[in-house]
Design a protein around this motif. Structure first.
Motif, PDB file in Angstrom:
ATOM      1  N   ARG A   4       0.862  -1.180   0.000  1.00  0.00           N
ATOM      2  CA  ARG A   4       0.000   0.000   0.000  1.00  0.00           C
ATOM      3  C   ARG A   4       0.897   1.228   0.000  1.00  0.00           C
ATOM      4  NH1 ARG A   4      -4.611   0.730   4.424  1.00  0.00           N
ATOM      5  NH2 ARG A   4      -5.462  -0.925   3.133  1.00  0.00           N
ATOM      6  N   THR A   5       0.587   2.198  -0.850  1.00  0.00           N
ATOM      7  CA  THR A   5       1.362   3.439  -0.859  1.00  0.00           C
ATOM      8  C   THR A   5       0.800   4.388   0.190  1.00  0.00           C
ATOM      9  OG1 THR A   5      -0.047   4.582  -2.459  1.00  0.00           O
ATOM     10  CG2 THR A   5       1.790   3.298  -3.348  1.00  0.00           C
ATOM     11  N   PRO A   6       1.604   5.328   0.621  1.00  0.00           N
ATOM     12  CA  PRO A   6       1.047   6.425   1.415  1.00  0.00           C
ATOM     13  C   PRO A   6       0.104   7.235   0.523  1.00  0.00           C
ATOM     14  CG  PRO A   6       3.452   6.538   1.381  1.00  0.00           C
ATOM     15  CD  PRO A   6       3.040   5.457   0.453  1.00  0.00           C
ATOM     16  N   ARG A   7      -0.624   8.125   1.112  1.00  0.00           N
ATOM     17  CA  ARG A   7      -1.545   8.970   0.351  1.00  0.00           C
ATOM     18  C   ARG A   7      -0.761   9.810  -0.658  1.00  0.00           C
ATOM     19  NH1 ARG A   7      -6.000  12.967   3.083  1.00  0.00           N
ATOM     20  NH2 ARG A   7      -7.004  13.542   1.152  1.00  0.00           N
ATOM     21  N   LEU A   8      -1.200   9.821  -1.906  1.00  0.00           N
ATOM     22  CA  LEU A   8      -0.490  10.519  -2.976  1.00  0.00           C
ATOM     23  C   LEU A   8      -1.139  11.835  -3.385  1.00  0.00           C
ATOM     24  CD1 LEU A   8       0.246   7.460  -5.271  1.00  0.00           C
ATOM     25  CD2 LEU A   8       1.854   8.625  -3.761  1.00  0.00           C
ATOM     26  N   ALA A   9      -2.387  12.066  -2.975  1.00  0.00           N
ATOM     27  CA  ALA A   9      -3.111  13.257  -3.420  1.00  0.00           C
ATOM     28  C   ALA A   9      -4.062  13.728  -2.334  1.00  0.00           C
ATOM     29  CB  ALA A   9      -3.889  12.950  -4.689  1.00  0.00           C
ATOM     30  N   ILE A  10      -4.460  14.983  -2.431  1.00  0.00           N
ATOM     31  CA  ILE A  10      -5.457  15.527  -1.510  1.00  0.00           C
ATOM     32  C   ILE A  10      -6.856  15.202  -2.028  1.00  0.00           C
ATOM     33  CG2 ILE A  10      -6.476  17.651  -0.623  1.00  0.00           C
ATOM     34  CD1 ILE A  10      -3.702  18.836  -0.539  1.00  0.00           C
ATOM     35  N   ASP A  11      -7.098  15.485  -3.306  1.00  0.00           N
ATOM     36  CA  ASP A  11      -8.443  15.317  -3.837  1.00  0.00           C
ATOM     37  C   ASP A  11      -8.388  14.919  -5.301  1.00  0.00           C
ATOM     38  OD1 ASP A  11     -11.221  15.368  -4.003  1.00  0.00           O
ATOM     39  OD2 ASP A  11     -11.260  17.483  -4.512  1.00  0.00           O
ATOM     40  N   GLY A  12      -8.302  13.651  -5.558  1.00  0.00           N
ATOM     41  CA  GLY A  12      -8.369  13.149  -6.918  1.00  0.00           C
ATOM     42  C   GLY A  12      -7.025  12.855  -7.543  1.00  0.00           C
ATOM     43  N   ILE A  13      -7.024  11.831  -8.395  1.00  0.00           N
ATOM     44  CA  ILE A  13      -5.840  11.495  -9.177  1.00  0.00           C
ATOM     45  C   ILE A  13      -6.277  11.177 -10.594  1.00  0.00           C
ATOM     46  CG2 ILE A  13      -4.445  10.649  -7.247  1.00  0.00           C
ATOM     47  CD1 ILE A  13      -5.136   7.820  -8.098  1.00  0.00           C
ATOM     48  N   GLU A  14      -5.345  11.321 -11.501  1.00  0.00           N
ATOM     49  CA  GLU A  14      -5.544  10.946 -12.895  1.00  0.00           C
ATOM     50  C   GLU A  14      -4.483   9.898 -13.199  1.00  0.00           C
ATOM     51  OE1 GLU A  14      -4.743  13.287 -16.949  1.00  0.00           O
ATOM     52  OE2 GLU A  14      -6.259  14.201 -15.651  1.00  0.00           O
ATOM     53  N   THR A  42       6.787  -3.424  -6.017  1.00  0.00           N
ATOM     54  CA  THR A  42       7.172  -3.151  -4.635  1.00  0.00           C
ATOM     55  C   THR A  42       6.267  -2.144  -3.922  1.00  0.00           C
ATOM     56  OG1 THR A  42       8.622  -1.317  -5.241  1.00  0.00           O
ATOM     57  CG2 THR A  42       9.598  -3.537  -5.235  1.00  0.00           C
ATOM     58  N   GLY A  43       5.542  -1.325  -4.678  1.00  0.00           N
ATOM     59  CA  GLY A  43       4.727  -0.274  -4.080  1.00  0.00           C
ATOM     60  C   GLY A  43       5.500   0.998  -3.781  1.00  0.00           C
ATOM     61  N   ARG A  44       6.783   1.018  -4.036  1.00  0.00           N
ATOM     62  CA  ARG A  44       7.558   2.245  -3.819  1.00  0.00           C
ATOM     63  C   ARG A  44       7.109   3.302  -4.809  1.00  0.00           C
ATOM     64  NH1 ARG A  44      13.395  -0.553  -3.092  1.00  0.00           N
ATOM     65  NH2 ARG A  44      13.010  -1.301  -0.983  1.00  0.00           N
ATOM     66  N   HIS A  45       7.128   4.546  -4.356  1.00  0.00           N
ATOM     67  CA  HIS A  45       6.671   5.617  -5.234  1.00  0.00           C
ATOM     68  C   HIS A  45       7.601   6.805  -5.168  1.00  0.00           C
ATOM     69  CE1 HIS A  45       5.287   7.467  -1.532  1.00  0.00           C
ATOM     70  NE2 HIS A  45       5.128   8.586  -2.219  1.00  0.00           N
ATOM     71  N   GLU A  46       7.500   7.629  -6.201  1.00  0.00           N
ATOM     72  CA  GLU A  46       8.180   8.916  -6.273  1.00  0.00           C
ATOM     73  C   GLU A  46       7.158   9.934  -6.694  1.00  0.00           C
ATOM     74  OE1 GLU A  46      11.650   9.013  -8.713  1.00  0.00           O
ATOM     75  OE2 GLU A  46      12.336   7.068  -8.000  1.00  0.00           O
ATOM     76  N   GLY A  47       7.216  11.128  -6.107  1.00  0.00           N
ATOM     77  CA  GLY A  47       6.321  12.204  -6.485  1.00  0.00           C
ATOM     78  C   GLY A  47       5.012  12.155  -5.723  1.00  0.00           C
ATOM     79  N   GLY A  48       4.019  12.832  -6.256  1.00  0.00           N
ATOM     80  CA  GLY A  48       2.741  12.965  -5.585  1.00  0.00           C
ATOM     81  C   GLY A  48       2.780  14.170  -4.649  1.00  0.00           C
ATOM     82  N   PHE A  49       1.667  14.421  -3.983  1.00  0.00           N
ATOM     83  CA  PHE A  49       1.592  15.535  -3.050  1.00  0.00           C
ATOM     84  C   PHE A  49       2.434  15.240  -1.812  1.00  0.00           C
ATOM     85  CE2 PHE A  49      -0.261  18.028   0.379  1.00  0.00           C
ATOM     86  CZ  PHE A  49      -0.334  19.268  -0.204  1.00  0.00           C
ATOM     87  N   SER A  50       3.162  16.234  -1.315  1.00  0.00           N
ATOM     88  CA  SER A  50       3.991  16.062  -0.115  1.00  0.00           C
ATOM     89  C   SER A  50       3.201  16.481   1.116  1.00  0.00           C
ATOM     90  CB  SER A  50       5.263  16.917  -0.221  1.00  0.00           C
ATOM     91  OG  SER A  50       6.059  16.467  -1.263  1.00  0.00           O
ATOM     92  N   PHE A  51       2.766  15.500   1.871  1.00  0.00           N
ATOM     93  CA  PHE A  51       2.050  15.777   3.115  1.00  0.00           C
ATOM     94  C   PHE A  51       3.059  16.013   4.227  1.00  0.00           C
ATOM     95  CE2 PHE A  51      -1.034  13.592   0.553  1.00  0.00           C
ATOM     96  CZ  PHE A  51      -2.218  14.235   0.851  1.00  0.00           C
TER      97      PHE A  51
END
Length: 54
Positions: A4-14, A42-51
């Protein structure tokens, strides 16, 4: 569930179609869009919103 990834967005993804074991997308496409990529193995990610708490 494999991962599972951490949250990547506040409101919506494309999302784009997955390619070469990666899923690419844009977090919050209507606001300050942040691109991200997730490794589907692996579920590792780069980018997305920085919480602040992550």
């Amino acid at each position: 569930m494999a991962w599972r990834t951490p949250r990547l967005a506040i409101d919506g993804i494309e999302l784009a179609a997955p390619t070469d074991g990666e899923l690419r997308g844009i977090a919050d496409p209507r606001d300050d869009a942040e691109e991200f990529v997730v490794d589907l193995r692996t579920g590792r990610h780069e980018g997305g919103f920085s919480f602040p708490d992550q």
